[in-house]
Design a protein around this motif. Structure first.
Motif, PDB file in Angstrom:
ATOM      1  N   ASN A   1       0.814  -1.235   0.000  1.00 26.07           N
ATOM      2  CA  ASN A   1       0.000   0.000   0.000  1.00 26.07           C
ATOM      3  C   ASN A   1       0.845   1.282   0.000  1.00 26.07           C
ATOM      4  OD1 ASN A   1      -2.586  -1.369   0.111  1.00 26.07           O
ATOM      5  ND2 ASN A   1      -2.012  -1.947   2.210  1.00 26.07           N
TER       6      ASN A   1
ATOM      7  N   CYS B   1       4.462   3.630   6.798  1.00 27.88           N
ATOM      8  CA  CYS B   1       3.188   3.475   6.096  1.00 27.88           C
ATOM      9  C   CYS B   1       2.536   4.827   5.826  1.00 27.88           C
ATOM     10  CB  CYS B   1       2.227   2.621   6.925  1.00 27.88           C
ATOM     11  SG  CYS B   1       2.875   0.988   7.307  1.00 27.88           S
TER      12      CYS B   1
ATOM     13  N   ARG C   1      -3.245   6.095   5.596  1.00 24.39           N
ATOM     14  CA  ARG C   1      -4.397   5.195   5.567  1.00 24.39           C
ATOM     15  C   ARG C   1      -4.076   3.768   6.006  1.00 24.39           C
ATOM     16  NH1 ARG C   1      -8.577   6.365   2.089  1.00 24.39           N
ATOM     17  NH2 ARG C   1      -9.519   4.507   3.020  1.00 24.39           N
ATOM     18  N   PHE C   2      -2.773   3.445   6.282  1.00 24.52           N
ATOM     19  CA  PHE C   2      -2.404   2.064   6.573  1.00 24.52           C
ATOM     20  C   PHE C   2      -1.432   2.013   7.747  1.00 24.52           C
ATOM     21  CE2 PHE C   2      -3.532   2.361   2.125  1.00 24.52           C
ATOM     22  CZ  PHE C   2      -4.459   1.352   1.995  1.00 24.52           C
ATOM     23  N   LYS C   3      -1.330   0.763   8.340  1.00 19.80           N
ATOM     24  CA  LYS C   3      -0.438   0.556   9.465  1.00 19.80           C
ATOM     25  C   LYS C   3       0.037  -0.893   9.449  1.00 19.80           C
ATOM     26  CE  LYS C   3      -4.148  -0.581  12.752  1.00 19.80           C
ATOM     27  NZ  LYS C   3      -4.752  -0.270  14.059  1.00 19.80           N
ATOM     28  N   GLY C   4       0.884  -1.243  10.477  1.00 19.82           N
ATOM     29  CA  GLY C   4       1.417  -2.578  10.585  1.00 19.82           C
ATOM     30  C   GLY C   4       2.848  -2.654  10.101  1.00 19.82           C
TER      31      GLY C   4
ATOM     32  N   CYS D   1       2.485  -2.524   6.428  1.00 21.45           N
ATOM     33  CA  CYS D   1       1.432  -1.619   5.970  1.00 21.45           C
ATOM     34  C   CYS D   1       0.254  -2.383   5.361  1.00 21.45           C
ATOM     35  CB  CYS D   1       1.967  -0.606   4.945  1.00 21.45           C
ATOM     36  SG  CYS D   1       3.379   0.336   5.517  1.00 21.45           S
ATOM     37  N   SER D   2      -0.009  -3.563   5.883  1.00 14.04           N
ATOM     38  CA  SER D   2      -1.100  -4.378   5.346  1.00 14.04           C
ATOM     39  C   SER D   2      -2.441  -4.070   6.013  1.00 14.04           C
ATOM     40  CB  SER D   2      -0.764  -5.861   5.520  1.00 14.04           C
ATOM     41  OG  SER D   2      -0.554  -6.169   6.894  1.00 14.04           O
ATOM     42  N   GLU D   3      -2.432  -3.377   7.141  1.00 14.17           N
ATOM     43  CA  GLU D   3      -3.666  -3.086   7.873  1.00 14.17           C
ATOM     44  C   GLU D   3      -4.147  -1.679   7.508  1.00 14.17           C
ATOM     45  OE1 GLU D   3      -3.023  -3.697  12.021  1.00 14.17           O
ATOM     46  OE2 GLU D   3      -1.653  -5.381  11.690  1.00 14.17           O
ATOM     47  N   SER D   4      -5.450  -1.549   7.188  1.00 21.59           N
ATOM     48  CA  SER D   4      -6.018  -0.256   6.799  1.00 21.59           C
ATOM     49  C   SER D   4      -6.465   0.530   8.024  1.00 21.59           C
ATOM     50  CB  SER D   4      -7.201  -0.471   5.847  1.00 21.59           C
ATOM     51  OG  SER D   4      -8.207  -1.233   6.496  1.00 21.59           O
ATOM     52  N   VAL D   5      -6.444   1.897   7.896  1.00 20.96           N
ATOM     53  CA  VAL D   5      -6.847   2.819   8.968  1.00 20.96           C
ATOM     54  C   VAL D   5      -7.966   3.701   8.416  1.00 20.96           C
ATOM     55  CG1 VAL D   5      -6.084   4.677  10.490  1.00 20.96           C
ATOM     56  CG2 VAL D   5      -4.533   2.800   9.946  1.00 20.96           C
TER      57      VAL D   5
END
Length: 677
Positions: A181, A194, A197-200, A203-207
């Protein structure tokens, strides 16, 4: 582990049963020579034991089993490398075989050669087959030059790095972390940076995105800007991106523009015809009576510049700002600028900072030039206050002469600097003591240095002329020493240089070849080897005429070389010249009138005396007729002044005189006729 215990058990059984075996088997490092190493396998046997073959094998720490390298078959008589690993070592090793001895030598041993080596001996005793083995661990002390980064370390064979964490590659320089992402790995290659809009870690997790978009816009993937629709723009789609021309304004829906009465169209780009012409980007107002000016322009047609320039500045043609003098800056030249002009020798910048006000005798834009004029070869001092004079002169500018003590011989006089004599005649040298006359053909200079004393065969001032040769050379020729013919210039030939040689030099513009036919003698202003160049130097943009007599000048200049400037008023009539000419004509007319009046007065005075001198022969008829005519005219003029009485008396006297003259004329004519007869 089972194989090793079986071997021990088998060997113990052989000893108990007293079976004949190879007494001993030794394996050792035979010799190190630099990076070369030799491995030696030696066995000892009895006479009943018959050797069958010897072989080498090895096992690295990363391998499970031993791998054959090389072997020797005693019966068949061959020795060679085992297929596979042994074939790879063929170029780097040397095999040698002796009596119950098998040596393998490594050339340039490497880290990959570090392993456990096994030597196996095969033999027969009374027809039974037996074998014996021995092992040796070889440690190769060759430093590994492989450089590993980011915490990696070389592997056992020193051909690759064992990387730590997410690093990869032969030297652990590449980050093996895959960021999703739009994320980017950190420099430590542990996690990803990230977008909003993303985290982890990757960066696989959306915010959830908290960005609020207006007018139908939606957040982009990274939640830092809105994707707008229609003509809307900006980070949140609040701004209308529609460009309205000619004073138009966008609608609240940002779909089109509200136009003034003079314009129409989606962006007010289409004009309604108006005959008012506006300058400098101005446009007619709604009622087409006045122009709406842009920038600093003003006036009914935007032709006037409204910029007020201070301190002598002038507005630019674009009317955006002012062109300032060197000492000022800013849009209206209101800000002063420090003067960077460097003046030397005590000078100071002037008000406009374009020239220095110099002190003393200094001059020039930066007061670097000395204005002292030194005479008679003097030079200015470094302080530019006065001159350093030659020995013959003195004073601030070397204008005063000083006595010279130099003594010159033979009529010479000292030069201006009293260092050398100016000689006369043929004398030379610093004091004119040396005779500069060069005598030829054995001649010697006279004491007065005016000529040479020549031998009997030569003559002339320098003994250059032959005394015995009577040959006459023409056109500048000179006799040969043999006195047979002449040496001629390039333009002539023949024994006496009488015959001319045709010159092929072509001269232009009226020029003619010189005597030696090397160059043209030009006329007028022409110059060059063939007189093709015009030597007139035209100033102030003038161009020479084709005849090279003068210049064609621009309208502001005149003269043969355009050096004289013409005033702007010279295009009209020269009233000063016209008035001067009229005044001279009037003065000439007055002088003529005065001369006529004087002449008439003198004439009247002569006629009043009553006597005139007649320069003719009184005896001739013509003289008599002319005298009578003159007397009649005189009597007529006198009768007008003195009255009728006087006129009668004079006329009678004239008649008497006329009769006398006629009688004398008749007498003379009769005398002439008698003389002829």
């Amino acid at each position: 582990m089972k194989i090793a215990s079986f071997d021990i058990f088998f060997q113990a059984l052989v000893l108990i049963l007293d079976i004949h075996l190879v007494h001993s088997l030794t394996i050792s490092v035979f010799k190190w020579v630099g990076n070369d190493v030799s491995l030696e396998c030696i066995c000892r046997k009895s006479n009943e034991e018959r050797l069958s073959g010897i072989g080498w094998s090895r096992k690295r720490s990363s391998e499970r089993d031993f791998v054959d390298i090389a072997s020797k078959d005693v019966k068949n008589g061959w020795m060679g490398y085992a297929p596979g690993e042994g074939t790879l070592l063929q170029k780097r090793t040397v095999l040698r075989f002796g009596l119950c001895k098998f040596i393998i030598t490594y050339m340039e041993i490497r880290r990959e050669d570090e392993a456990t080596y096994r030597c196996t001996v095969n033999y027969f005793v009374n027809g039974s087959f037996y074998n014996k083995t021995n092992e040796l661990s070889l440690e190769v002390k060759v430093p590994c030059k492989l450089k590993c980064e980011n915490g990696g370390s070389p592997n056992d064979v020193c051909n690759k790095c064992n990387c730590d964490g997410n690093w990869k590659g032969s030297a652990c320089r590449e980050c093996g972390l895959t960021c999703l992402n739009g994320g980017t790995p950190l420099k430590t290659c542990t996690v990803c940076t990230c977008p909003s809009r993303f985290k982890g870690p990757t960066c696989s997790e959306s915010v959830p995105c908290k960005l609020k978009c207006e007018n139908g816009g939606s957040p982009n993937e990274v939640c830092n800007k809105c994707n707008c629709v229609g003509n809307w723009k900006g980070s949140t789609c609040r701004e209308c991106g529609l460009t309205c021309l000619n004073g138009g304004t966008p609608l609240t829906t940002c779909t089109k523009c509200t136009c003034p009465s003079r314009f129409r169209g989606h962006t007010c780009s289409e004009s309604v015809p108006c005959k008012l012409k506006c300058d400098n980007g101005g446009s007619p107002n709604d009622v087409c009576k006045k122009c709406n000016c842009v920038g600093n322009w003003k006036g009914s047609t935007c032709g006037e510049c409204g910029v007020t320039c201070l301190n002598g500045g002038t507005p630019l043609t674009t009317c955006t700002e002012c062109t300032c003098p060197p000492r000022f800056k800013g849009p209206t030249c209101s800000e002063s600028v420090p003067c960077k002009l460097k003046c030397e020798n005590g000078g100071s910048p002037n008000d406009v900072c374009n020239k220095c006000n110099c002190d003393g005798n200094w001059k020039g834009s930066a007061c670097r030039e000395c204005g002292v004029t030194c005479l008679n070869g003097g030079t200015p001092l470094q302080t530019c206050t006065e001159c350093t004079c030659p020995s013959r002169f003195k004073g601030p500018t070397c204008s005063e002469s000083a006595p010279c003590k130099l003594k010159c011989k033979n009529g010479g006089i000292p030069n201006d600097v009293c260092k050398k004599c100016n000689c006369v005649g043929n004398w030379k040298g610093s004091t004119c003591r040396e005779c500069g006359l060069t005598c030829l053909n054995g001649g010697t200079p006279l004491k007065a240095c005016t000529g040479c004393t020549c031998s009997s065969r030569f003559k002339g001032p320098t003994c250059s002329e032959s005394g015995e040769c009577g040959l006459t050379c023409l056109n500048g020729g000179t006799p040969l020493t043999t006195c047979t013919e002449c040496t001629c210039p390039s333009r002539f030939k023949g024994p006496t240089c009488r015959e001319s040689v045709l010159c092929k030099l072509k001269c232009k513009n009226g020029g003619s070849p010189n005597d030696v036919c090397e160059k043209c003698n030009c006329v007028g202003n022409w110059k060059g080897s063939t007189c093709h160049e015009c030597g007139v130097t035209c100033l102030n943009g003038g161009t020479p005429l084709k005849t090279c007599t003068a210049c064609t000048c621009p309208s502001r200049f005149k003269g043969p070389t355009c050096s004289e400037s013409v005033d702007d008023e010279s295009s009209g009539p020269n009233w000063v010249l016209i008035v001067s000419i009229l005044f001279l004509l009037l003065l000439l007319l007055i002088i003529i009138i005065i001369l006529i009046i004087c002449w008439r007065r003198r004439r009247r005075q002569q006629t009043g005396d009553g006597q005139t001198y007649v320069p003719f022969d009184e005896t001739s008829p013509q003289a008599l007729g002319q005298s009578t005519r003159k007397k009649k005219s005189k009597s007529h003029s006198r009768s007008k002044k003195k009255g009728k009485s006087k006129h009668r008396s004079r006329s009678s006297s004239k008649k008497g005189h006329k009769n006398k003259s006629s009688k004398s004329a008749s007498k003379k004519s009769s005398k002439k006729q008698s003389h002829k007869s």
